[in-house]
Design a protein around this motif. Sequence first.
Motif, PDB file in Angstrom:
ATOM      1  N   ILE A  56       2.360   7.026  -6.645  1.00 41.60           N
ATOM      2  CA  ILE A  56       1.332   7.985  -7.081  1.00 41.60           C
ATOM      3  C   ILE A  56       1.679   9.391  -6.610  1.00 41.60           C
ATOM      4  CG2 ILE A  56      -1.085   8.651  -6.772  1.00 41.60           C
ATOM      5  CD1 ILE A  56      -1.849   5.758  -6.955  1.00 41.60           C
ATOM      6  N   LEU A  57       2.278   9.512  -5.424  1.00 41.97           N
ATOM      7  CA  LEU A  57       2.732  10.829  -4.960  1.00 41.97           C
ATOM      8  C   LEU A  57       3.764  11.396  -5.931  1.00 41.97           C
ATOM      9  CD1 LEU A  57       3.039  13.102  -2.860  1.00 41.97           C
ATOM     10  CD2 LEU A  57       4.752  11.683  -1.714  1.00 41.97           C
TER      11      LEU A  57
ATOM     12  N   PHE B  74      -6.093   9.259  -9.553  1.00 42.60           N
ATOM     13  CA  PHE B  74      -4.966   8.509  -8.993  1.00 42.60           C
ATOM     14  C   PHE B  74      -4.761   8.827  -7.516  1.00 42.60           C
ATOM     15  CE2 PHE B  74      -3.253   8.271 -13.518  1.00 42.60           C
ATOM     16  CZ  PHE B  74      -3.729   6.980 -13.679  1.00 42.60           C
ATOM     17  N   SER B  75      -5.016  10.073  -7.117  1.00 41.35           N
ATOM     18  CA  SER B  75      -4.916  10.403  -5.692  1.00 41.35           C
ATOM     19  C   SER B  75      -5.951   9.612  -4.894  1.00 41.35           C
ATOM     20  CB  SER B  75      -5.125  11.906  -5.479  1.00 41.35           C
ATOM     21  OG  SER B  75      -4.118  12.651  -6.135  1.00 41.35           O
ATOM     22  N   ALA B  76      -7.162   9.509  -5.446  1.00 38.98           N
ATOM     23  CA  ALA B  76      -8.205   8.719  -4.770  1.00 38.98           C
ATOM     24  C   ALA B  76      -7.804   7.250  -4.696  1.00 38.98           C
ATOM     25  CB  ALA B  76      -9.530   8.877  -5.514  1.00 38.98           C
ATOM     26  N   VAL B  77      -7.199   6.737  -5.778  1.00 39.67           N
ATOM     27  CA  VAL B  77      -6.743   5.345  -5.785  1.00 39.67           C
ATOM     28  C   VAL B  77      -5.710   5.123  -4.686  1.00 39.67           C
ATOM     29  CG1 VAL B  77      -5.394   3.659  -7.102  1.00 39.67           C
ATOM     30  CG2 VAL B  77      -7.274   4.876  -8.200  1.00 39.67           C
ATOM     31  N   ALA B  78      -4.757   6.059  -4.571  1.00 40.60           N
ATOM     32  CA  ALA B  78      -3.724   5.931  -3.530  1.00 40.60           C
ATOM     33  C   ALA B  78      -4.354   5.909  -2.143  1.00 40.60           C
ATOM     34  CB  ALA B  78      -2.726   7.081  -3.641  1.00 40.60           C
ATOM     35  N   LEU B  79      -5.318   6.795  -1.904  1.00 41.20           N
ATOM     36  CA  LEU B  79      -5.980   6.830  -0.602  1.00 41.20           C
ATOM     37  C   LEU B  79      -6.754   5.544  -0.340  1.00 41.20           C
ATOM     38  CD1 LEU B  79      -7.264  10.530  -0.518  1.00 41.20           C
ATOM     39  CD2 LEU B  79      -5.387   9.539   0.799  1.00 41.20           C
TER      40      LEU B  79
ATOM     41  N   GLY C 182       0.816  -1.213   0.000  1.00 35.99           N
ATOM     42  CA  GLY C 182       0.000   0.000   0.000  1.00 35.99           C
ATOM     43  C   GLY C 182       0.848   1.260   0.000  1.00 35.99           C
ATOM     44  N   LEU C 183       1.893   1.276   0.796  1.00 34.96           N
ATOM     45  CA  LEU C 183       2.789   2.436   0.842  1.00 34.96           C
ATOM     46  C   LEU C 183       3.546   2.605  -0.473  1.00 34.96           C
ATOM     47  CD1 LEU C 183       4.199   2.081   4.470  1.00 34.96           C
ATOM     48  CD2 LEU C 183       2.795   3.964   3.603  1.00 34.96           C
TER      49      LEU C 183
END
Length: 796
Positions: free
Chosen positions: A37-38, A289-294, A30-31
């Motif tokens: 993505i960051l 992609f930010s939502a996917v990362a979260l 996950g990290l």
Amino acid sequence: MFRSYLKIWMRVLFKHKTLSLLNIAGLALGLTCAILILFYVRFEMSFDRFHEQADRIYRLVQTRVSADSRQHWAVTPTGHAPSLTNEFSQVKTVRFLRRQPLIRVGEKSFSEERFFFADSLVFEVFSFPWLEGNPATALQEPFTVVITEEYAKKYFGDDDALGKVIRYEDQYDFKITGIMRNIPSNSHLQFDFLASFVSLQDILRYLLDDRVLKDWVASMFHTYVMLPPNSLAAELERQFPEYIQKYLPVEEAGELTLGLQPLTDIYLGSNHFLSHPGPSGDQRYLFIFSAVALFILLISCINFVNLSLARSTARAGEVGLRKVVGAQRPDLIKQYLGESLAVTFLSAGLAIVLSKLLLPLFNHVSGKNIELSQVGPVEIGTVALGILFIGILSGIYPAIFMSALNPIAVWKGKAASAGRRLHFRKTLIVMQFVISTVMIISTLVVFNQLQFLKNQKLGFNKDQILVLPLVPELKPRLDAFKSTLLQFQQVAAVSASSMVPGRRGMTQSYRLEGVPPDKTQLVTSMIVDHDFVETYGLELVAGRNFSIAIISDQTDAFLINETAAREFGWSNPLQKRLEVPVETPVRKGQVVGVVKDFHFQSLHHRVEPLVLRIQPFWFRYVSVQVRTAELSETIAAIEASWREFVPNRPFDYFFLDDDFAAQYRADERLGLVFGSFTLLAIVIAVLGLFGIAMFTIESRRKEIGVRKVIGASIPGIVALLTRDYFKLIALSLLLATPVAYFAMQGWLQNFAYRISQSPGTYLSAGLVIVSIVFATIAVHALRAAAANPVHALRQE
């Protein structure tokens, strides 16, 4: 005390090796996803910010409005640059023009695609990295050029390129007056050559006569404006209407507005601009992609909490004993929260290593060029704070729960909060699979839409069309070249045109018959020859095609598509008249035919009005329809003819179907990246479920043994152990369906032509989730059900 906590943590870690490994692996994955993505989001948002005066630089853009259309253009005529400088004090302007010339150095020749002309102030306005030469004077003289270090090495090897000469189109010699470092990958302006703008006075004389440096008609130049310090762009924009009335022709001024686009907004904000000169991104994908990362981080944290809660039963005795010998609740919270942070930092170290190893693959999949050297203090700080936050978030509930256990209840085998703990764990499992299901459905919808785009009938023949550039030397001999190609048995048809489907054509103002003289319509124009309709297999629905036997067709005839006839309000368009008022002399003619609508641009856009006409001056491409048999031999024959007619030019070509498909490359990358992260989310969720199922089924070994002794079958025991999970999955599917439906409906709105979401997609996603869950749990359930009950019953 710290040493004691560390020893306890290490013992627990190695006592429950499988759970610990699942915990660390899930959190590390996950990290890793979040870090990649960051980097992606940070890279996309960093475009053009390396310029020292980026906050003062704007691109001049124009919006053209006609009766039924509004078009935003990133290009303007050259006349704006000197006029803006004269009208508004302290404003600095820089113009760019992109060309694709033949460049020759000695005996070597290359077709270069990233050759730009720019005003001499370019290095005063922009902070492009510099190596050799004087940036203040490098582009002041005609026929001077600055090149990047990559191309200096390409052309001159280890020799010093400064002062050397390159030949442009076998006509002009350009002296190299500067060497730049390679342009950063996070610049929307990407070039290898930057030549002096004043050189265009001679080079473009054939097109604009003596108006090259101050023309008000040809919108083909990118103009950038740098405002004085502390100036507001809005104040300058308020003066544009008066400025337009002063400088532009009356027929142009009425349908045009000017605006200023901030330099730092160009990359992510140019999707609706025509003739954007370089790469562009999409703000929506950053949110996706930010939502996917979260979401993936949330799944990882849920795993952590669930596995910690599952393990809490085995550690209840430890908690009771520590409380009896005097441990206070804050001490226990600190201990278990510390263990959570230790696991998080261990996972983070693994994630950082994985991110470094996977970055090249991620760059390949996403089409980016992200480098670790671009990672600065902001990214490092964000990652560090994120890891700390995740460690606290993941560990706080298990720490509070375990520290609240009552020693007496523990030793009696009762935990007062066991029911709440179980419900909380089930809730977290449902959340995991809601997220996973939404991502699976989204991936399937994206895949189905891309397949629809690939298989959609376009209304023209794009297969087996080989496209050649129509270079200047070939134009005078075009008819002879076409005749030579048609002699080959495998060549079915040849045509010349200003554009090919999939590449944006020029838009011009037309005056329509029956409309007041001061009203014009913006319409896309394709300049074609007599063979274009046949070569591309266009269908005529009314009238006739251009005829080489009718001389007047060369100047007086137009073809339009069905959409143009409909939007022009013409029920019988044949013999209707059209004028092109911006041309000198004004071009006038009549409509001789109507072609069936075809998709001359991507399916992101609806079919727009289109006018086809003949004007050989604007031809840029030669399209060759070849038969599939003996393709390599046919290409070799075409190349031989090319070298006969254009011996000094490299043979370049592309196939139209490949070029047309390139319009969907960003969507394909979205699908590939999103699919990869969906797979990762499923893997993380399965890791957690695997651990929970293993621990839960292990704790029911005695129950399973008793049931087997009294006659329960293996299938019955497996069904007993799995049915609760399937209830949770059913609830997950019920919650995920509306969320996925509305999210994907929003994404599909980006396409003028799109699929309808079918129940089959949702059923497929449900089947995938059910299959994954069953396979995960059944491994443990079958093993427990098949075990000898004697071993379970004799253990206390």
